[in-house]
Write an enzyme that holds these catalytic residues in place. Structure first.
Site, PDB file in Angstrom:
ATOM      1  N   ASP A  21      25.270  50.577 -11.355  1.00  0.00           N
ATOM      2  CA  ASP A  21      26.512  50.940 -10.679  1.00  0.00           C
ATOM      3  C   ASP A  21      27.715  50.294 -11.351  1.00  0.00           C
ATOM      4  O   ASP A  21      27.802  49.068 -11.439  1.00  0.00           O
ATOM      5  CB  ASP A  21      26.461  50.496  -9.215  1.00  0.00           C
TER       6      ASP A  21
ATOM      7  N   HIS B 122      19.053  52.016 -12.135  1.00  0.00           N
ATOM      8  CA  HIS B 122      20.354  52.575 -11.767  1.00  0.00           C
ATOM      9  C   HIS B 122      21.397  51.481 -11.949  1.00  0.00           C
ATOM     10  O   HIS B 122      21.250  50.371 -11.417  1.00  0.00           O
ATOM     11  CB  HIS B 122      20.292  53.036 -10.305  1.00  0.00           C
TER      12      HIS B 122
ATOM     13  N   GLY C 296      21.694  55.079  -1.466  1.00  0.00           N
ATOM     14  CA  GLY C 296      22.287  54.316  -0.381  1.00  0.00           C
ATOM     15  C   GLY C 296      21.426  54.200   0.858  1.00  0.00           C
ATOM     16  O   GLY C 296      21.169  55.184   1.545  1.00  0.00           O
ATOM     17  N   GLY C 297      20.911  53.008   1.108  1.00  0.00           N
ATOM     18  CA  GLY C 297      20.205  52.745   2.348  1.00  0.00           C
ATOM     19  C   GLY C 297      18.800  53.298   2.436  1.00  0.00           C
ATOM     20  O   GLY C 297      18.220  53.338   3.526  1.00  0.00           O
TER      21      GLY C 297
ATOM     22  N   GLY D 149      30.458  51.642  -3.009  1.00  0.00           N
ATOM     23  CA  GLY D 149      31.257  50.437  -3.227  1.00  0.00           C
ATOM     24  C   GLY D 149      30.542  49.146  -2.913  1.00  0.00           C
ATOM     25  O   GLY D 149      30.857  48.102  -3.483  1.00  0.00           O
ATOM     26  N   PHE D 150      29.542  49.192  -2.033  1.00  0.00           N
ATOM     27  CA  PHE D 150      28.828  47.984  -1.652  1.00  0.00           C
ATOM     28  C   PHE D 150      27.346  48.280  -1.456  1.00  0.00           C
ATOM     29  O   PHE D 150      26.976  49.385  -1.048  1.00  0.00           O
ATOM     30  CB  PHE D 150      29.386  47.396  -0.342  1.00  0.00           C
ATOM     31  N   GLY D 151      26.510  47.291  -1.740  1.00  0.00           N
ATOM     32  CA  GLY D 151      25.093  47.425  -1.489  1.00  0.00           C
ATOM     33  C   GLY D 151      24.747  47.052  -0.063  1.00  0.00           C
ATOM     34  O   GLY D 151      25.604  46.635   0.728  1.00  0.00           O
TER      35      GLY D 151
ATOM     36  N   MET E 255      25.446  60.814  -2.194  1.00  0.00           N
ATOM     37  CA  MET E 255      25.622  59.467  -1.651  1.00  0.00           C
ATOM     38  C   MET E 255      25.319  59.478  -0.155  1.00  0.00           C
ATOM     39  O   MET E 255      25.820  60.313   0.586  1.00  0.00           O
ATOM     40  CB  MET E 255      27.051  58.978  -1.879  1.00  0.00           C
TER      41      MET E 255
ATOM     42  N   SER F  58      18.306  49.970  -8.110  1.00  0.00           N
ATOM     43  CA  SER F  58      19.708  49.701  -8.437  1.00  0.00           C
ATOM     44  C   SER F  58      19.898  48.211  -8.672  1.00  0.00           C
ATOM     45  O   SER F  58      19.641  47.397  -7.782  1.00  0.00           O
ATOM     46  CB  SER F  58      20.614  50.157  -7.296  1.00  0.00           C
TER      47      SER F  58
ATOM     48  N   MET G  86      31.447  54.816 -10.752  1.00  0.00           N
ATOM     49  CA  MET G  86      32.274  54.916  -9.551  1.00  0.00           C
ATOM     50  C   MET G  86      33.675  54.447  -9.919  1.00  0.00           C
ATOM     51  O   MET G  86      34.152  53.403  -9.476  1.00  0.00           O
ATOM     52  CB  MET G  86      31.669  54.082  -8.419  1.00  0.00           C
TER      53      MET G  86
ATOM     54  N   GLY H 124      18.243  49.796  -3.846  1.00  0.00           N
ATOM     55  CA  GLY H 124      18.692  48.493  -4.332  1.00  0.00           C
ATOM     56  C   GLY H 124      18.093  47.340  -3.575  1.00  0.00           C
ATOM     57  O   GLY H 124      17.126  46.714  -4.010  1.00  0.00           O
ATOM     58  N   SER H 125      18.650  47.053  -2.399  1.00  0.00           N
ATOM     59  CA  SER H 125      18.185  45.900  -1.634  1.00  0.00           C
ATOM     60  C   SER H 125      16.733  46.054  -1.203  1.00  0.00           C
ATOM     61  O   SER H 125      15.997  45.065  -1.113  1.00  0.00           O
ATOM     62  CB  SER H 125      19.080  45.683  -0.409  1.00  0.00           C
TER      63      SER H 125
ATOM     64  N   MET I  85      31.654  49.871 -10.931  1.00  0.00           N
ATOM     65  CA  MET I  85      32.715  49.992  -9.923  1.00  0.00           C
ATOM     66  C   MET I  85      34.027  49.426 -10.461  1.00  0.00           C
ATOM     67  O   MET I  85      34.037  48.391 -11.120  1.00  0.00           O
ATOM     68  CB  MET I  85      32.327  49.228  -8.656  1.00  0.00           C
TER      69      MET I  85
END
Length: 225
Positions: free
Chosen positions: A36, A34, A179-180, A145-147, A140, A10, A69, A200-201, A38
């Site tokens: 995103d 990916h 997510g995560g 909304g946030f990484g 999800m 992401s 989103m 992502g991160s 928003m």
């Protein structure tokens, strides 16, 4: 069903001042990225829009998995298609006529995905787990909304339930999770049934994104063999 686990980085966690550079770092080991989108309304944050997607399309041939989103996805399908998206995923909570929206996305030559918020009953996905109903279902595992959020443990059972629905209907739609996800939980996520792993991160905040993607893919695939 394609049973291979694939990491889809992401770009929300990439360096926005050097997006092309970051994408090139993982281009050799990933088929897709990916993206995103928003709107600050459906989710409490703003990210990027059509111009950025259009610019990125000029610098890579990777598949663009565009995740909307936003509260009014039907108003932006054509714009993101023209910008270079290959797949558009919208949130089931944001569409009054999701079947028609899927048809519209496909009519533009794109694949269509349906995403679900963590607190939405997965029963609403039943029509989309029918064979041929959509190309991807995105579960999800954080509040969108946030990484850099932590994976919600409740997502495992949700992934398993959607996997069963897809399998019971002989659907070839990809089961995605977002997510995560990182090295310590990708095996469990894959065992639950996800194959399209948005990260992502875990990728872009690592010292070596390419090596991280390889390791995530290996861990995920080893867990289901």
């Amino acid at each position: 069903m394609n049973n291979e686990v694939k990491t889809v980085p992401s770009i929300l966690s990439a360096d926005f001042a050097n997006l092309e550079k970051d994408i090139k770092r993982i281009e050799g080991v990933c088929e897709s990225i990916h993206i995103d989108i928003m709107d600050g309304h459906y989710v409490p944050n703003l990210s990027i829009g059509v111009p950025v997607v259009k610019s990125l399309r000029k610098v890579t041939g990777m598949t663009f998995d565009t995740h909307l989103m936003i509260t009014n996805p039907e108003d932006f399908i054509e714009a993101f298609a023209k910008a270079g998206s290959d797949m558009i995923t919208f949130h089931i909570e944001c569409s009054k006529e999701p079947e028609a929206l899927i048809e519209k996305i496909r009519s533009l030559g794109l694949k269509a995905g349906v995403a679900i918020h963590p607190d939405t009953d997965i029963k609403v996905l039943e029509p989309f787990t029918k064979k041929g109903a959509c190309d991807l279902i995105l579960v999800m595992s954080v509040n969108p909304g946030f990484g850099e959020q932590s994976f919600m443990e409740s997502a495992y059972d949700r992934i398993k339930a959607v996997r069963k629905m897809l399998d019971d209907n002989s659907s070839e739609a990809l089961l995605a999770v977002d997510g995560g996800v990182r090295g310590e939980n990708i095996a469990k996520v894959s065992k639950a049934g996800a194959r399209h792993i948005v990260a992502g991160s875990a990728v872009f905040k690592s010292e070596d994104p390419e090596a991280t993607v390889k390791e995530l893919n290996k861990t995920g695939n080893d867990s289901i063999r």
